[in-house]
Structure formats: C-alpha cells, structure tokens
Design an enzyme around this catalytic site. Structure first.
Site, PDB file in Angstrom:
ATOM      1  N   LEU A  14      43.109  -9.337  52.265  1.00 44.45           N
ATOM      2  CA  LEU A  14      44.273  -8.513  51.900  1.00 44.45           C
ATOM      3  C   LEU A  14      44.904  -8.976  50.578  1.00 44.45           C
ATOM      4  O   LEU A  14      45.202 -10.155  50.414  1.00 44.45           O
ATOM      5  CB  LEU A  14      45.305  -8.586  53.031  1.00 44.45           C
ATOM      6  CG  LEU A  14      46.541  -7.686  52.860  1.00 44.45           C
ATOM      7  CD1 LEU A  14      46.157  -6.221  52.918  1.00 44.45           C
ATOM      8  CD2 LEU A  14      47.586  -8.015  53.927  1.00 44.45           C
ATOM      9  N   ASP A  15      45.131  -8.019  49.676  1.00 52.14           N
ATOM     10  CA  ASP A  15      45.854  -8.269  48.426  1.00 52.14           C
ATOM     11  C   ASP A  15      45.184  -9.345  47.574  1.00 52.14           C
ATOM     12  O   ASP A  15      45.850 -10.042  46.812  1.00 52.14           O
ATOM     13  CB  ASP A  15      47.320  -8.669  48.692  1.00 52.14           C
ATOM     14  CG  ASP A  15      48.072  -7.573  49.416  1.00 52.14           C
ATOM     15  OD1 ASP A  15      47.700  -6.397  49.245  1.00 52.14           O
ATOM     16  OD2 ASP A  15      49.018  -7.884  50.152  1.00 52.14           O
ATOM     17  N   ASP A  16      43.880  -9.496  47.727  1.00 51.16           N
ATOM     18  CA  ASP A  16      43.201 -10.570  47.012  1.00 51.16           C
ATOM     19  C   ASP A  16      42.059 -10.060  46.141  1.00 51.16           C
ATOM     20  O   ASP A  16      41.329 -10.839  45.552  1.00 51.16           O
ATOM     21  CB  ASP A  16      42.661 -11.589  48.032  1.00 51.16           C
ATOM     22  CG  ASP A  16      42.181 -12.847  47.356  1.00 51.16           C
ATOM     23  OD1 ASP A  16      42.952 -13.406  46.558  1.00 51.16           O
ATOM     24  OD2 ASP A  16      41.027 -13.258  47.615  1.00 51.16           O
TER      25      ASP A  16
END
Lengths: 283, 283, 283, 283
Positions: free
Chosen positions: B226-228
């Site tokens: 996530l969000d990476d």
C-alpha cells in the site's frame, strides 16, 4: 510616532472571552501604540496565542515588567522581548560549511538581530573561517566514549556565555536528552529531508532509493526524540531520475540554507510559539 | 515533414556502447525522422532507458513491428505506441468528485489521448455526472465480505472492455494483490500526502497532528504494498497553524487534481518507464 | 462559544493611536467574542486596515448597524458582512470553459459562500453546461457596433438581479469605463500573464516570443485602465524551450483556474481591501 | 567505462533529416560512448539544437578537432568543450555583496568548473573579501566622464586574462554597446525583477508601487538593449501587503543568488544555447 523602541510579546494560555480587548486595552491605557498584533485560537485545544508588538510610552523596562505581571494575572504565559537585548546565539557546526557561511553572512549583513557569541565544532575545519568573521571558535572533539565529557564542556560554555539559542548548522552529532534538558533553552536543527519522511541518517540516500520527485528540508526545534521536534519551516525542490545522490546533496544545500535561515530569522524576531509538538509562526 | 503520424517507443535494457547510434541509425536508414529522443543511463544499475518519437516513412504497423524486432535483437525491452491507438482507460471513483470532474473535463477538452471506457464505483453518487459526460457508469458495491466477488466483477469488466489503464481517482478501496496481479496492467493512484510521509489512512489528519508546514500529494503506480509503488509525480502546498484539518482537505483537493492530472498525462503520452520501485519520466 | 453566526468587518481609514484597543474593546463590551482579527498599517500613507471577525452576543442585524455607527464615528470606512447574506455573483464567460467549470464545481461543492445568479456570455457555447449546473444563462451578443446596447442590457440584468460581484471567467470582451462606473461594484478579472508583464492581447504569444522561463496568471479588480487594476493574486509555472505557444496555453489554463479561484474565495470571505491601486489581503 | 574525460558539444543549425543518427553514428564509429544527448527542434524556425556529451576513445584534442570538422560539414555550428579546460571567469561587482559571496563560496566548494581570474569593481568595498577568497581584485572607478576610459581598462584586463565569461554579480553600471561588442563573449547579468516586468532602475520600488504579489529575479545574457537579452533562468517569491520595499530587497537577495547561481552553473556546464533573443537550456 514615538521615538521609543518597540516591545514584542508572545503570549499563550487558556482561551477566554475578551483577551484581544484586554491586551490591547491595557497597552492603550498606558499610552502604548500597537504596531502589529496577530493572534490565533486552537479551537480543539482551547488555547489562545498572541504576538503583539507595541511602542511603549514610558520606560521600556518598566513597561515590560508591568506587562508580564498583567499577562500573568490573565493566566497567560508571556515572553517579552526588546530589541535592546540582542539574542545570544551559539552555532554548532561540523565539516559542512554551507549553512555556517549563510548564517554568518546574514549576520554580518545585519539581517539578524543577534550576537553570535560562539561557534562550537567537533572538527577544526571551520576554525579559520570563524575567525575571519570575527566569531570565537571552540573546538570540542566528541566520540562515543567522550560524549558525556564533551557535552558537559559544551554546556559549561553555553552557560558561561549565557547562550539563549543554539543553532545546529549541519552539526553531525545527536544531542543527548541530558544535554537538551540541562540546556533548557531552544535548539534549532536543520534536517535534510521533508520530515516526517526520511528521519534519521543519510536522508538523501533514502530519498534517492525511494525515487521521490521532490526533496525537502525541515527546520525544527530539537527534542529528545530524534528529528521529531516542532517544525518551524519546510521547503522542497524538484528532482528527476537524472539526479544522482550527489545532485540531491548539492541541490539540498540550497534548500537547507534557505529553510534554516528563515527559521532562525522567525525565532530571532520572536515570531514562533511552541505548543505540544507544533509551532505557531506569526509571519 | 512527413504527413504520417508519429510512433513513440519506450525502451529499456542492459546498457551497452552505441545504443543511441544504433537506434537512431536504424530509424534513419528506414527513412524515418526523429522528432524527439531522450535517454537516461542508470550508472549504478547499468540500465539504459530511451524514449524516441519518430515519423516513419512507411506503413506505421509495419514499422512498428520491425522496430520491436530490432529492439528485441539489441536486448532491449520495447514498448511501441501509436496515437492511432487511443489508450483505453477505466476511472475508479467513490464519493469524492474533484479528481473525477478534473479528469473528465480534461478528457472532454481534448487534453488526453485516451478513451474513458468505464467509470467504476462502489457508490452511486457519481452515476448521473458520469452519464452527463457520456461515460458508461458501473456500480460495483464492495464490503469486506463481498470484496473477492466485487473484484472478480471488476476484473471481468476490465477484461471485456480491454482496459489498458486504471486510474484510481480517489477510489477509497484498497485493491488486493490478487486483483493487481490478475489485471497485470498499470494502475495509477493518487495518495493525498507527500509519500513516504503519511502513508495509509487519513493523511491530512496525520499531517495536522504532526504540524507540517507543507502538505503534499503523490501519484504513483499501485503495487501490492500500500502507498509504496513507483512515484510518478508529487507536489506540495504551504499551510500554516491557521489551517485546520478541513482546510488541509480543501487545499489538498487542488493538489490532488493537479498531481493526478499530470501523472495521467505523462502516462498517456508514453513518457513513464518503471524500473524497480522507481520511474523515469521523459518530460 | 456562542451559537450565533459570525460577523466580519473590513475597516480602513486614517491611522490613529488605540484603534485596535477601541475596536476590540467595543466588541468585548457588547458581549461579542473575536474569532479572528488582523490589521495592517501603511506607514507611508498613514492608513490603518483591519479585518475583524466576531460572534456577536445579540441580534446580528442590531450589532451590525451599531458597529457601522461606531466605526464611522472613529473616522473609519467600515464594510460589515454576515454569512447569512450570501454574495450575489454573475459569471461572465465567452467560449473558453476551464475557469467556468472550475468555479461552478467549487460552488457546487460548497467551497464558495455565494449565489451564482447569472451566467452572462457573448456566445452560446456554455449555455447547456450552465443549465446542467442549474445556473441561469443569458446570451448577450456583442460586437463593436452593438457594444453600448449590449452593455446596457448587461447592466440592466445585473441591477435586476442585484449582483454584487462580477467574475470575468475568461470573458474575452473589454468592459468599457462607462460600464464599470455604472456598475460601481467589484469586478474580478483573470489575466493570463504575470502582470505588469504582457498586458493586453495574446499574452502567451508575447511570453513565447520573449522567451521567459516562467508563465503567470494574475487576478485583479477591473478598472478603467486595461489590465492595470489592483492585483489580488498571482502565480507562475515553469516552462522551457520545449514548450510551444499551445503548451503555454494548456499549462496556463491550470494557473488561471487556481489563481482566479483563490481571488474569488478571498473576496467572498471578505478578506480583500482595496486602496489606491493595491490590495490588502487578510489571508 | 572509459577512463577518458568527456567532451561536450553544443550544436545548432538548419534542421535536416537524420541529424541525431549522423552525430551519434559518427561518435560510435570512432569508439566514443555517449553519456548524455539531448536535442530540440524549433519547428517554426527550422533549427536543430543538440547537446551531446561523450567519452572519446582516442586523444581528446584529436577527437575534438575531428568533431568540429564533421559538424561543420553537416552545416552545424559546433561549440566543443572539455572539462580539461576550465572556463576563465571575471566577476564584476559594486557594493552589494550577496551574489559575490554566493558565487565565491560555490566556487570554493567545487560546485563550478571554472577559474575566477578577476574580481572587477567600481568600488573598493569588496577588495578585502576578494583577497580572502584568493581572488585578484581590480578597482576600476567609473563615472559618466571616465566611462570610456574605464571600459577600455576593463577590456584590456579581460583580454590580458583571456576571460571567457563575465558575470555581473549586481554590478551597478550599464555596460556600453561598445564594450559588449568589443568583448564579444558572453556576459551574464542578474536583474532583480521578473523580466520583462520592471526593467530598468529600482525594480523593487516599481514592484512595490504596482502592488504585485510575487517578486522575481532574472538571469540573462547582456545585450545592447538594457534588460532585454536572452533569459537563462527566472524565479519568484511570494510577497504580501505587509512587505515594504526593504523587505522586497531583502527577500530579493535570496532570489538573486539562487537564480544567478543556477544560470552560471548551466553556462559553465555548456548547457545553454542562444538563438535570436532566446535560450535553449539542456538541463
């Protein structure tokens, strides 16, 4: 207008009705004239913050003492400053010299109402440059073993010189909790990232690895938790895939200078109030 | 100049001497004319990246196939595109409509060389607005229990429509690893913070609590973490102590629109190459 | 805190000692509570400016009238507003629709405390879009011959609708001095350059010819002198030699939207004071 | 990779098919390896621009001469540079020292591949500071009467020292057309406004009078028309009604430093091509 020098007060305390009226009324009744006034309410926390700058009609020292008493009676926490008293600053540096020169040149150009009473370094690289600026240089070597002794020496120096603000101008040592609690006065640090991203060591390497499109710099008050203190100022610069770590470091130097210079200026102009882990900056 | 439409190729592969000469020589020998060419070398990783845009002399389909073969023989990984083929895009939305309207209006204004073949949402809020823009709307409700079924329905829809790019325009559901690996095509997300700061939920609340002086937005390719994923574009806006969370949210909307719009534009113009967890953006 | 809605006053007039105290004292004595207060002194001109926002204890209309009288007695020029009265706005547009959609969507999203009571255009391009937003559309064709008649029709419309603010959202006609003096209320224009550079027609072409590295947009109050009125907000975007005029126009659209939106927001929140050919923006 | 130092060439001339292929092919055939290559076509003017940086296989001087011949035969105007030859720079200064220190410190820090062979000033204020940096200082007083004589002395000095670039680091004299045409090499000036706004004297005063919300700085090549030469770099900073002229001057100093430093860096790295009254900057 009066010929007197202005007084500046930073106030904060529990919010209550009529604070603006009471403070401005008090100043007006004593013949003072408000030059600037700005205030802020944190509605969640119920705290009132104010910065007020006024020309007192009477003797500055008398007015200052009277104001402190008045503000205290309102339940406010006042901090009054007068330009007649220049803040006594110590610069802590290591080998990197860009923030050091930037601050020294601004000080020489009269941008800062402060006296730089000491340059403290764990290296001797900036000794000659300090002397050239007319700044007393103190070499305090430090390593894991000597850290407690070195910090004691630094603290003794700061006390002897009555230093009111320490500026860490890319000083590459972490100040211990013990040092910070004993010094008990503000310490401004420049961290070379957009905090809270990339706290800790080698932030430009971290930024390069993550592939960010902007790099940042953050000036904050140092606290016991590394890179976690109240943020005063931040800024960023655009980078691309073409920039290698060395380019980030070079571009970052310009950011660090601008961000630290602004934070120091605001602090010296008594524009920054800390509460909790945040700042109110009356710009 | 030729009347033909240009071809665009994004290439990457192991670096080797003479790649620029070989690629441009090949195009020249076949009568093509290079309009733009840009390249990058990652010296640490030993990878060569190139974007080349040229007007082919002959039939576009023939030239495109020939170029693929040529580039493959060089050990390069080519991706050739022609404006004749408009990218097929699906917009995923929830209730927030600012990025949705922004992208739809840019598409209507002709800024984007794409067909928006579906708007997919877990809510019905944007159904009427979608229809007004002439965009087919698909309501796929989703909750913890129905997530596998809902994602299967979304995947079926994307496959039926031959969707080549999914844009998460403030879609408030996390796509599962399974979805991403099955879709196996690019998904662009807009995260409302300056990543890697404030990943995860409620980033403006996190930013307000930390007391940052800039808020950010980040457009990135979605990955299993996530969000990476690889960052395409980021930008920031200045905030002060006066801004409450709602102000950050409001100011953030403008940031999110601009950052997502730019990332989508670059992707549609075949300017973005992903490698590892980073992007090369040939702007 | 009180449940009442706040009153906002913008004041300006000759500087004199004790103004902050007098204003805040008056509010406090009547049981009001100041939420925000900001002031400015133009020391060269000897003018005092203040914006004060407070929750009155009593009836808003009574307090407002009383404040006007009080401020007038101080020699100040007051303008008091209450959120209960939403500003009546007319949007003037031509064919370009980016600023039109941007403002309409912000209004629909509740960002603006105003009623858009008319969309006025010299073309019919935006008629259907206006109706879709529920905004009354008025087609007033205009050419060199019909200009006086057309402006008279516009003025009659504005008077009938009691319009308090005209926003020129890329309206491509110059309003005559006669129109401005008869309307006698604020008109906000967006000019697509960084004024005073590139006033007049085709500013992006001018910018391209000059080879600037930044393009700008300027929101200002319209005055009798074209592109010369008091500036409310400006911003810029970076361009390079790669950008042709069409790219400047496209990039400029995003700038124009952001700059006009901000200026309109500040005006509607009663944050802008005009004096001479300048503005004070209490942000 | 080769151990040789890179050569950099800036080329421009009439556009023709296959230029990228021809240049890269020539380099490849002689065993060179292209490190960076960037090109631009001005489609309106029909001009091709290229910057190519490569590691030659053979002797640098031989390769350089061969490349010049090759490029000339293509009808191109080549300018080849080698890092082995550091550009010889003269700094012209008056009394303001911020740009002077900024450039001197960057030079000392190794940011600039140049030799500063002279500091030339119409005042003696910066003499001691120059000597401290190890830079030869030349005092050439100048007034309306002595201007021709003074400029002749400056020209003689520049010729003696074989100066290749003059940087006007807030030099407060206008160079005559005669000086510029006799020197016939690049002169970079920093103007303290966002050109073309506020050309001429006292630009911060002009900006304050106009009430702009951003101030700017512009680095450009000096030409016979004052403040009208090809722009290399520009940037801006936000100001408000609170900023008096002295604040604009102070904030402007930081802008001027950054903008001039960037322009000088690009010039020294052979990234700037001038054509007509514009620049192509291969960043």
């Amino acid at each position: 207008m009066s010929e007197n020098a202005p007084l500046v007060c930073l106030l904060h305390g529990p919010d209550q009705p009529g604070l603006v009226a009471k403070v401005s009324g008090w100043i007006f009744e004593r013949g003072g004239n408000i030059v600037h006034a700005d205030q802020h309410r944190d509605l969640e926390e119920g705290i009132f913050f104010q910065r007020v700058e006024w020309i007192p009609a009477g003797d500055a020292a008398v007015e200052e003492a009277a104001f402190r008493e008045f503000a205290g009676a309102l339940g406010m926490n006042p901090s009054v400053a007068s330009p007649a008293r220049r803040t006594r600053v110590a610069l802590f540096v290591s080998k990197a010299d860009h923030c050091f020169h930037d601050i020294a040149l601004r000080w020489k150009a009269g941008e800062y109402a402060c006296d730089i009473v000491a340059v403290v370094s764990n290296h001797q690289v900036l000794e000659e440059a300090s002397r050239h600026y007319g700044l007393p240089f103190h070499h305090v070597p430090i390593n894991a073993t000597t850290k407690p002794v070195a910090e004691a020496a630094q603290l003794a120096l700061l006390r002897d010189l009555d230093v009111e603000l320490v500026v860490l101008a890319r000083y590459m040592q972490v100040l211990s909790d013990d040092f910070l609690s004993k010094f008990a006065r503000p310490v401004i640090n420049i961290h070379h990232s957009f905090l809270p991203a990339f706290a800790g060591g080698r932030p430009y390497h971290q930024a390069h690895t993550r592939g960010v499109k902007l790099i940042g710099a953050t000036a904050h008050y140092a606290t016991a938790v590394l890179d976690d203190g109240p943020i005063i100022q931040q800024d960023v610069a655009r980078v691309t895939h073409q920039h290698e770590v060395n380019d980030l470091i070079r571009k970052g130097r310009d950011l660090e200078k601008i961000v630290l210079a602004q934070a120091v200026r605001w602090h010296l102009e008594h524009r920054v109030l800390v509460y909790g882990n945040k700042t109110v900056v009356f710009d």
